[in-house]
Design a protein around this motif. Structure first.
Motif, PDB file in Angstrom:
ATOM      1  N   TRP A 132      -3.994   0.714  -2.660  1.00  0.00           N
ATOM      2  CA  TRP A 132      -3.662  -0.481  -2.090  1.00  0.00           C
ATOM      3  C   TRP A 132      -2.112  -0.504  -1.785  1.00  0.00           C
ATOM      4  O   TRP A 132      -1.522  -1.292  -1.075  1.00  0.00           O
ATOM      5  N   THR A 133      -1.488   0.727  -2.503  1.00  0.00           N
ATOM      6  CA  THR A 133       0.251   0.759  -1.937  1.00  0.00           C
ATOM      7  C   THR A 133       0.025   1.621  -0.699  1.00  0.00           C
ATOM      8  O   THR A 133       0.944   1.150   0.219  1.00  0.00           O
ATOM      9  N   THR A 134      -0.556   2.549  -0.430  1.00  0.00           N
ATOM     10  CA  THR A 134      -0.403   3.311   0.739  1.00  0.00           C
ATOM     11  C   THR A 134      -1.218   2.621   1.817  1.00  0.00           C
ATOM     12  O   THR A 134      -0.666   2.979   3.146  1.00  0.00           O
ATOM     13  N   MET A 135      -2.181   1.802   1.840  1.00  0.00           N
ATOM     14  CA  MET A 135      -2.691   1.245   2.926  1.00  0.00           C
ATOM     15  C   MET A 135      -1.806   0.389   3.688  1.00  0.00           C
ATOM     16  O   MET A 135      -2.070   0.220   4.838  1.00  0.00           O
ATOM     17  N   VAL A 136      -0.677  -0.234   3.023  1.00  0.00           N
ATOM     18  CA  VAL A 136       0.112  -1.148   3.840  1.00  0.00           C
ATOM     19  C   VAL A 136       0.907   0.060   4.872  1.00  0.00           C
ATOM     20  O   VAL A 136       0.922  -0.564   5.935  1.00  0.00           O
ATOM     21  N   LEU A 137       1.066   1.109   4.605  1.00  0.00           N
ATOM     22  CA  LEU A 137       1.851   1.954   5.334  1.00  0.00           C
ATOM     23  C   LEU A 137       0.985   2.416   6.477  1.00  0.00           C
ATOM     24  O   LEU A 137       1.195   2.562   7.567  1.00  0.00           O
ATOM     25  N   PHE A 138      -0.339   2.856   6.003  1.00  0.00           N
ATOM     26  CA  PHE A 138      -1.556   3.202   7.013  1.00  0.00           C
ATOM     27  C   PHE A 138      -1.580   2.053   7.981  1.00  0.00           C
ATOM     28  O   PHE A 138      -1.646   2.464   9.462  1.00  0.00           O
ATOM     29  N   LEU A 139      -1.729   0.994   7.672  1.00  0.00           N
ATOM     30  CA  LEU A 139      -1.984  -0.267   8.754  1.00  0.00           C
ATOM     31  C   LEU A 139      -0.737  -0.655   9.561  1.00  0.00           C
ATOM     32  O   LEU A 139      -0.744  -1.377  10.422  1.00  0.00           O
ATOM     33  N   ALA A 140       0.431  -0.362   8.991  1.00  0.00           N
ATOM     34  CA  ALA A 140       1.771  -0.832   9.494  1.00  0.00           C
ATOM     35  C   ALA A 140       2.068   0.244  10.694  1.00  0.00           C
ATOM     36  O   ALA A 140       2.952  -0.323  11.470  1.00  0.00           O
ATOM     37  N   ASN A 141       1.618   1.282  10.609  1.00  0.00           N
ATOM     38  CA  ASN A 141       1.975   2.276  11.512  1.00  0.00           C
ATOM     39  C   ASN A 141       0.840   2.470  12.508  1.00  0.00           C
ATOM     40  O   ASN A 141      -0.339   1.840  12.303  1.00  0.00           O
ATOM     41  N   PRO A 142       0.967   3.125  13.642  1.00  0.00           N
ATOM     42  CA  PRO A 142      -0.003   3.359  14.715  1.00  0.00           C
ATOM     43  C   PRO A 142      -1.235   4.101  14.293  1.00  0.00           C
ATOM     44  O   PRO A 142      -1.137   5.058  13.059  1.00  0.00           O
ATOM     45  N   PRO A 143      -2.495   3.835  14.562  1.00  0.00           N
ATOM     46  CA  PRO A 143      -2.771   2.880  16.001  1.00  0.00           C
ATOM     47  C   PRO A 143      -2.884   1.535  15.697  1.00  0.00           C
ATOM     48  O   PRO A 143      -3.195   0.908  16.436  1.00  0.00           O
ATOM     49  N   PHE A 144      -2.726   0.917  14.387  1.00  0.00           N
ATOM     50  CA  PHE A 144      -2.846  -0.421  14.183  1.00  0.00           C
ATOM     51  C   PHE A 144      -1.526  -1.042  14.247  1.00  0.00           C
ATOM     52  O   PHE A 144      -1.398  -2.188  14.985  1.00  0.00           O
ATOM     53  N   SER A 145      -0.567  -0.786  13.630  1.00  0.00           N
ATOM     54  CA  SER A 145       0.669  -1.528  13.504  1.00  0.00           C
ATOM     55  C   SER A 145       0.785  -3.035  13.325  1.00  0.00           C
ATOM     56  O   SER A 145       1.389  -3.818  14.197  1.00  0.00           O
ATOM     57  N   PHE A 146       0.096  -3.173  12.198  1.00  0.00           N
ATOM     58  CA  PHE A 146      -0.262  -4.768  12.007  1.00  0.00           C
ATOM     59  C   PHE A 146       1.196  -5.083  11.178  1.00  0.00           C
ATOM     60  O   PHE A 146       1.880  -4.430  10.629  1.00  0.00           O
ATOM     61  N   GLN A 147       1.275  -6.430  11.308  1.00  0.00           N
ATOM     62  CA  GLN A 147       2.253  -7.010  10.493  1.00  0.00           C
ATOM     63  C   GLN A 147       1.885  -7.415   9.093  1.00  0.00           C
ATOM     64  O   GLN A 147       0.886  -7.361   8.663  1.00  0.00           O
TER      65      GLN A 147
ATOM     66  N   ALA B 192       0.478  11.924   5.364  1.00  0.00           N
ATOM     67  CA  ALA B 192      -0.018  10.748   5.687  1.00  0.00           C
ATOM     68  C   ALA B 192      -1.621  10.499   5.194  1.00  0.00           C
ATOM     69  O   ALA B 192      -1.755  10.929   3.996  1.00  0.00           O
ATOM     70  N   TRP B 193      -2.223   9.781   6.042  1.00  0.00           N
ATOM     71  CA  TRP B 193      -3.476   9.358   5.250  1.00  0.00           C
ATOM     72  C   TRP B 193      -4.642  10.355   5.090  1.00  0.00           C
ATOM     73  O   TRP B 193      -5.230  10.295   4.061  1.00  0.00           O
ATOM     74  N   ALA B 194      -4.777  11.412   5.953  1.00  0.00           N
ATOM     75  CA  ALA B 194      -5.480  12.477   5.618  1.00  0.00           C
ATOM     76  C   ALA B 194      -5.333  13.188   4.083  1.00  0.00           C
ATOM     77  O   ALA B 194      -6.270  13.326   3.540  1.00  0.00           O
ATOM     78  N   LEU B 195      -3.912  13.293   4.071  1.00  0.00           N
ATOM     79  CA  LEU B 195      -3.702  13.950   2.481  1.00  0.00           C
ATOM     80  C   LEU B 195      -4.052  13.160   1.478  1.00  0.00           C
ATOM     81  O   LEU B 195      -4.407  13.487   0.446  1.00  0.00           O
ATOM     82  N   PHE B 196      -3.701  11.801   1.548  1.00  0.00           N
ATOM     83  CA  PHE B 196      -3.842  10.762   0.682  1.00  0.00           C
ATOM     84  C   PHE B 196      -5.345  10.762   0.333  1.00  0.00           C
ATOM     85  O   PHE B 196      -5.683  10.658  -0.781  1.00  0.00           O
ATOM     86  N   CYS B 197      -6.088  10.779   1.349  1.00  0.00           N
ATOM     87  CA  CYS B 197      -7.513  10.923   1.167  1.00  0.00           C
ATOM     88  C   CYS B 197      -8.181  12.212   0.449  1.00  0.00           C
ATOM     89  O   CYS B 197      -9.058  11.868  -0.582  1.00  0.00           O
ATOM     90  N   LEU B 198      -7.535  13.191   0.650  1.00  0.00           N
ATOM     91  CA  LEU B 198      -7.957  14.425   0.022  1.00  0.00           C
ATOM     92  C   LEU B 198      -7.374  14.494  -1.086  1.00  0.00           C
ATOM     93  O   LEU B 198      -8.063  14.873  -2.325  1.00  0.00           O
ATOM     94  N   GLY B 199      -6.329  13.945  -1.600  1.00  0.00           N
ATOM     95  CA  GLY B 199      -5.813  14.114  -2.908  1.00  0.00           C
ATOM     96  C   GLY B 199      -6.500  13.122  -3.960  1.00  0.00           C
ATOM     97  O   GLY B 199      -6.707  13.280  -4.863  1.00  0.00           O
ATOM     98  N   THR B 200      -6.880  11.952  -3.326  1.00  0.00           N
ATOM     99  CA  THR B 200      -7.591  10.864  -4.342  1.00  0.00           C
ATOM    100  C   THR B 200      -9.048  11.358  -4.528  1.00  0.00           C
ATOM    101  O   THR B 200      -9.609  10.978  -5.481  1.00  0.00           O
ATOM    102  N   THR B 201      -9.680  12.105  -3.582  1.00  0.00           N
ATOM    103  CA  THR B 201     -10.913  12.593  -3.716  1.00  0.00           C
ATOM    104  C   THR B 201     -10.850  13.726  -5.012  1.00  0.00           C
ATOM    105  O   THR B 201     -11.895  13.682  -5.739  1.00  0.00           O
ATOM    106  N   LEU B 202      -9.823  14.402  -5.110  1.00  0.00           N
ATOM    107  CA  LEU B 202      -9.794  15.321  -6.130  1.00  0.00           C
ATOM    108  C   LEU B 202      -9.682  14.596  -7.537  1.00  0.00           C
ATOM    109  O   LEU B 202      -9.970  15.094  -8.598  1.00  0.00           O
TER     110      LEU B 202
END
Length: 394
Positions: A226-241, A359-369
């Motif tokens: 929930w902390t990192t998803m804010v950065l994921f969605l705020a950056n391209p390709p989404f660039s959400f507010q 970025a997001w790929a490493l977050f997913c890998l780290g949390t999988t571990l």
């Protein structure tokens, strides 16, 4: 006295609105960064400082529920929460905001006083369902807080959200003073003895140790997301507010709906099956996050899975520990939830670090571990239970 349905629903309502204080900051990170001229990762410190404050409050304040009358304690801490929220809203510097966030976390432990109060005032048969209903309120509060703060922040700025939160807590203070029952403690010793007794329970209760360790890692996964998803969605390709980002919290409503059902299952003959289900759902959710790409339906599916998985783990573990030593429920809950929210604080910091490094790929890998580590711990304790023929376990 025994709680009736309206009492339980009121407790769920108050729990949800108070726990929301911890999570308002998450969608607001981008706005805070812009106002104080910080990077998004630097501004994200307020998320894990709030959670660290919560863990501190759990350890130092919640045990007092076994020593003092809980209703009076709840009202006093709510008043402190109002002051902390106003301090955040008025903070002229980021340092003062950081300090306010620690205080907000420390004074938002009221749900962890309400839960033992409810457990004490319900029968053994109704304890699981009651905890499940209150946990539904808690999760709805978490989810609604993100959607609300994202919307309020977008429309009127991040400070307005903290003013509104202070107003909500002021109304709750009046409501709880009028409706909450008194709950007398059983512990007669000193505060020092109270704290030292927790170490005794850690040493002598293997179920408490397992539940706390598993929850530490499960909360780390959820909070990191929930902390990192804010950065994921705020950056391209989404660039959400912030308004759009906050609305994703609604996708986790399935987890709130699952909590009462999990509560009923948690008192069954083998509640550990719920834990395995929850861990596997977390693993599936991370797979959905990794393959999201630009396909938001996978992302939403992952949010639903991770919240249901968290409920399966948390409600089951909380119900298990409440059956261990009835006269020490606040202290057991202190150990369990302190460890859980240290895990949440760690998860937020770990998620931000993974984001900075890859970025997001490493977050997913780290949390999988991390989930795989949790599965190993679950299997290890299952083996110990089998070897000991269930002695000292549920």
């Amino acid at each position: 006295m025994q709680l009736n349905r309206s009492d339980v629903l009121l407790m769920a309502f108050c729990t949800g609105l108070i726990v929301a204080n911890i999570y308002y900051c998450q969608p607001l990170v981008i706005l805070v960064a812009a106002e104080f001229n910080l990077t998004e990762s630097q501004a994200g410190q307020i998320t894990y400082l709030t959670q660290a404050g919560y863990a501190l409050g759990l350890f130092l304040i919640v045990p007092l529920g076994d020593m003092f009358e809980r209703r009076k304690q709840i009202l006093m801490i709510t008043a402190i929460a109002i002051a902390a929220l106003l301090l955040a809203a008025l903070s002229p510097t980021f340092l003062l905001l950081q300090m306010a966030c620690v205080l907000i976390g420390a004074s938002s432990i009221i749900p962890q006083l309400i839960l033992p109060m409810a457990a004490n005032l319900t029968s053994d048969e109704e304890r699981g369902p009651t905890i499940g209903i209150i946990m539904s309120g808690l999760l709805i509060g978490i989810l609604a807080s993100r959607a609300l703060s994202g919307s309020i922040g977008f429309l009127w700025g991040w400070r307005t959200m903290y003013f509104i939160a202070a107003g909500i807590c002021s109304l709750l203070l009046l409501l709880m003073a009028r409706r909450f029952p008194q709950s007398q403690p059983a512990f007669k010793g000193t505060y020092k003895t109270l704290l030292l007794s927790m170490w005794h329970y850690i040493k002598t209760q293997p179920v408490l140790r397992e539940a706390s360790i598993i929850n530490f890692l499960a909360f780390a996964i959820l909070s990191g997301f929930w902390t990192t998803m804010v950065l994921f969605l705020a950056n391209p390709p989404f660039s959400f507010q912030t308004l759009q980002i906050g609305l994703f919290g609604i996708a986790g409503a399935a987890g709130a709906l699952a909590a009462p059902l999990v509560g009923r299952w948690s008192g069954g003959k083998n509640p550990r099956k719920n834990l395995l289900t929850g861990l596997l759902l977390q693993l599936l959710s991370i797979a959905a996050f990794y393959f999201t790409g630009s396909h938001l339906y996978l992302f939403v599916m992952g949010i639903i899975l991770i919240d249901i998985g968290q409920q399966a783990i948390h409600v089951t573990n909380q119900t298990r520990i409440y059956t261990l030593v009835p006269e020490a429920r606040n202290r057991l809950n202190t150990i369990f939830m302190s460890v859980s929210f240290i895990g949440a604080s760690f998860g937020s910091a770990f998620g931000l670090w993974l984001w900075e490094k890859g970025a997001w790929a490493l977050f997913c890998l780290g949390t999988t571990l991390v989930v795989l580590l949790n599965l190993f711990i679950y299997i290890f304790y299952s083996y110990k239970i089998k070897v000991n023929h269930g002695k000292g376990t549920d």
